[in-house]
Design a protein around this motif. Structure first.
Motif, PDB file in Angstrom:
ATOM      1  N   VAL A 181      11.268  17.864 -37.472  1.00 54.49           N
ATOM      2  CA  VAL A 181      10.470  19.138 -36.866  1.00 54.49           C
ATOM      3  C   VAL A 181       9.033  18.303 -36.482  1.00 54.49           C
ATOM      4  N   MET A 182       8.663  18.952 -35.238  1.00 55.82           N
ATOM      5  CA  MET A 182       7.156  18.593 -34.703  1.00 55.82           C
ATOM      6  C   MET A 182       6.463  19.580 -34.848  1.00 55.82           C
ATOM      7  N   ALA A 183       5.354  19.459 -35.883  1.00 52.13           N
ATOM      8  CA  ALA A 183       4.515  20.464 -36.053  1.00 52.13           C
ATOM      9  C   ALA A 183       3.172  20.451 -35.309  1.00 52.13           C
ATOM     10  N   ASP A 184       2.894  21.524 -34.496  1.00 56.37           N
ATOM     11  CA  ASP A 184       1.786  21.647 -33.587  1.00 56.37           C
ATOM     12  C   ASP A 184       0.781  22.572 -34.101  1.00 56.37           C
ATOM     13  N   PHE A 185      -0.403  22.169 -34.359  1.00 53.92           N
ATOM     14  CA  PHE A 185      -1.424  23.138 -34.620  1.00 53.92           C
ATOM     15  C   PHE A 185      -1.924  24.137 -33.636  1.00 53.92           C
ATOM     16  N   PHE A 186      -1.749  23.886 -32.575  1.00 52.96           N
ATOM     17  CA  PHE A 186      -2.111  24.750 -31.495  1.00 52.96           C
ATOM     18  C   PHE A 186      -1.172  26.134 -31.591  1.00 52.96           C
ATOM     19  N   HIS A 187       0.116  25.851 -31.549  1.00 52.84           N
ATOM     20  CA  HIS A 187       1.124  26.730 -31.820  1.00 52.84           C
ATOM     21  C   HIS A 187       1.515  27.586 -33.128  1.00 52.84           C
ATOM     22  N   MET A 188       1.003  26.541 -34.237  1.00 56.38           N
ATOM     23  CA  MET A 188       0.949  27.025 -35.633  1.00 56.38           C
ATOM     24  C   MET A 188      -0.226  28.047 -35.868  1.00 56.38           C
ATOM     25  N   GLN A 189      -1.297  27.876 -35.114  1.00 55.60           N
ATOM     26  CA  GLN A 189      -2.150  29.214 -35.509  1.00 55.60           C
ATOM     27  C   GLN A 189      -2.204  30.085 -34.473  1.00 55.60           C
ATOM     28  N   LEU A 211      -1.953  17.560 -32.864  1.00 49.49           N
ATOM     29  CA  LEU A 211      -3.475  18.099 -33.228  1.00 49.49           C
ATOM     30  C   LEU A 211      -4.060  18.653 -31.794  1.00 49.49           C
ATOM     31  N   ALA A 212      -4.160  20.246 -31.760  1.00 51.36           N
ATOM     32  CA  ALA A 212      -4.826  20.712 -30.701  1.00 51.36           C
ATOM     33  C   ALA A 212      -5.380  22.100 -31.467  1.00 51.36           C
ATOM     34  N   ASP A 213      -6.756  22.329 -30.917  1.00 49.08           N
ATOM     35  CA  ASP A 213      -7.255  23.756 -31.589  1.00 49.08           C
ATOM     36  C   ASP A 213      -7.118  24.763 -30.696  1.00 49.08           C
ATOM     37  N   SER A 214      -7.647  25.955 -31.443  1.00 52.15           N
ATOM     38  CA  SER A 214      -7.188  27.392 -30.505  1.00 52.15           C
ATOM     39  C   SER A 214      -7.895  27.159 -29.289  1.00 52.15           C
ATOM     40  N   HIS A 215      -8.854  26.352 -28.861  1.00 50.43           N
ATOM     41  CA  HIS A 215      -9.340  25.998 -27.585  1.00 50.43           C
ATOM     42  C   HIS A 215      -9.662  24.616 -27.219  1.00 50.43           C
ATOM     43  N   LEU A 216      -8.406  23.953 -26.835  1.00 47.21           N
ATOM     44  CA  LEU A 216      -8.281  22.676 -26.252  1.00 47.21           C
ATOM     45  C   LEU A 216      -8.481  21.708 -27.541  1.00 47.21           C
ATOM     46  N   PHE A 220     -13.025  22.434 -31.210  1.00 53.39           N
ATOM     47  CA  PHE A 220     -13.610  23.299 -30.202  1.00 53.39           C
ATOM     48  C   PHE A 220     -13.178  24.734 -30.526  1.00 53.39           C
ATOM     49  N   GLY A 221     -12.357  24.854 -31.571  1.00 53.34           N
ATOM     50  CA  GLY A 221     -11.875  26.336 -31.845  1.00 53.34           C
ATOM     51  C   GLY A 221     -12.012  26.678 -33.127  1.00 53.34           C
ATOM     52  N   HIS A 222     -11.074  27.288 -33.723  1.00 52.35           N
ATOM     53  CA  HIS A 222     -11.395  27.837 -35.140  1.00 52.35           C
ATOM     54  C   HIS A 222     -10.292  27.504 -36.327  1.00 52.35           C
ATOM     55  N   THR A 223      -9.587  26.565 -35.722  1.00 51.69           N
ATOM     56  CA  THR A 223      -8.282  25.949 -36.677  1.00 51.69           C
ATOM     57  C   THR A 223      -8.693  25.240 -37.820  1.00 51.69           C
ATOM     58  N   ASP A 224      -8.363  25.483 -39.010  1.00 53.56           N
ATOM     59  CA  ASP A 224      -8.786  25.031 -40.285  1.00 53.56           C
ATOM     60  C   ASP A 224      -8.030  23.691 -40.509  1.00 53.56           C
ATOM     61  N   PHE A 225      -8.449  22.634 -39.946  1.00 61.65           N
ATOM     62  CA  PHE A 225      -7.774  21.331 -40.097  1.00 61.65           C
ATOM     63  C   PHE A 225      -7.757  20.771 -41.279  1.00 61.65           C
ATOM     64  N   ILE A 243      -3.356  13.434 -30.737  1.00 59.85           N
ATOM     65  CA  ILE A 243      -4.164  14.529 -30.105  1.00 59.85           C
ATOM     66  C   ILE A 243      -3.651  14.577 -28.728  1.00 59.85           C
ATOM     67  N   TRP A 244      -3.384  15.809 -28.381  1.00 58.30           N
ATOM     68  CA  TRP A 244      -2.787  16.227 -27.233  1.00 58.30           C
ATOM     69  C   TRP A 244      -3.391  16.970 -26.112  1.00 58.30           C
ATOM     70  N   ARG A 245      -4.679  17.515 -26.550  1.00 58.97           N
ATOM     71  CA  ARG A 245      -5.278  18.320 -25.753  1.00 58.97           C
ATOM     72  C   ARG A 245      -6.847  17.707 -25.668  1.00 58.97           C
ATOM     73  N   TRP A 246      -7.326  17.142 -24.483  1.00 58.28           N
ATOM     74  CA  TRP A 246      -8.672  16.377 -24.378  1.00 58.28           C
ATOM     75  C   TRP A 246      -9.425  17.389 -23.486  1.00 58.28           C
ATOM     76  N   ARG A 247     -10.686  17.667 -23.981  1.00 61.85           N
ATOM     77  CA  ARG A 247     -11.848  18.260 -23.182  1.00 61.85           C
ATOM     78  C   ARG A 247     -12.456  17.385 -22.454  1.00 61.85           C
ATOM     79  N   THR A 248     -12.324  17.519 -21.240  1.00 55.82           N
ATOM     80  CA  THR A 248     -13.082  16.308 -20.271  1.00 55.82           C
ATOM     81  C   THR A 248     -14.212  16.887 -19.565  1.00 55.82           C
ATOM     82  N   ILE A 249     -14.725  18.165 -19.736  1.00 56.78           N
ATOM     83  CA  ILE A 249     -15.680  18.784 -19.121  1.00 56.78           C
ATOM     84  C   ILE A 249     -16.799  19.159 -20.087  1.00 56.78           C
TER      85      ILE A 249
END
Length: 249
Positions: A181-189, A211-216, A220-225, A243-249
């Protein structure tokens, strides 16, 4: 799970460099311990990647994408393409020492939360198709020394496998030794009522984490890592977290 115990990887991005040695050298400088790439890149650039891994000591942690179709595709021919392509990628995955090839049931082909709400095939037929795909990929994994990393996606991106328990149920029903199983925090939250409880229930089937948050990007989001990391430590997780979502701006 704190400090040196974390094996942190990241997905490939252009700003890490243009060659794989540049990319892995940059990641080593930044403190990463792995790079996640797609399967097409692995096959097309294998010699370069192999040399870069040896030169830098930074491994390829996992393979994400780079194949045609989906293992739960509505089109049976495209499902067969996904199985064949992933099987070929697995040969190189094992040789490079990566954890395995990441695969959801499908991405973006249907959602029960959007019109027309009812998928074009019965749930029982869908499960049979997934079990058939996983059986074939488990055989590929056993013969190559690789693994399939089954990824649950959120309800808006897929309708077949949304929770860790959905993935674990398929693995257990089929008795698949090399499907994990691949567990993704973005989808899990989005999907899990209690991320820590779901991780505990899935236990040692969890072989890789995104590792990805509720916002990239994480942070940058509300996930309790922190709570999630503690749980991963409790269940003995020793794989990479990418880490699979990078904030570039």
């Amino acid at each position: 799970m704190e400090g040196d115990e974390i094996k942190l990887a990241t997905q490939d991005r252009g700003f890490f460099g243009s060659t794989y040695e540049q990319k892995l050298s940059k990641l080593k400088e930044l403190g990463f311990e792995g790079l996640e790439i797609d399967g097409k890149s692995l096959i097309e650039n294998y010699s370069e990647i192999e040399k870069a891994v040896k030169a830098t000591g930074v491994p390829i942690s996992s393979i994400c994408g780079g194949y045609r179709g989906w293992i739960g595709d509505f089109d049976n021919e495209r499902r067969k393409l996904a199985i064949a392509d992933i099987g070929e990628i697995m040969k190189r995955t094992a040789e490079i020492g990566a954890a395995g090839v990441i695969a959801p049931a499908a991405f973006g082909i249907f959602s029960r939360k959007l019109p027309p709400f009812a998928p074009p095939r019965p749930a029982g037929v869908e499960r049979e198709a997934l079990l058939d795909s996983l059986c074939k990929l488990n055989d590929h994994a056993l013969s190559t020394g690789s693994a399939l990393l089954l990824e649950p996606l959120n309800r808006y991106e897929d309708h077949m496998i949304n929770k860790l328990g959905d993935a674990a149920s398929l693995i257990q029903e089929g008795g698949f030794r090399e499907v994990k199983v691949m567990a993704d925090f973005f989808h899990m939250q989005i999907e899990e009522r209690d991320i820590s409880a779901s991780l505990r229930e899935t236990g040692d089937l969890v072989a890789h984490v995104h590792l990805a948050d509720s916002h990239l990007q994480p942070g940058f989001g509300h996930t309790d890592f922190r709570k999630g990391f503690r749980t991963l430590k409790e269940i003995g997780f020793e794989g990479h977290m990418a880490i699979w979502r990078w904030r570039t701006i």
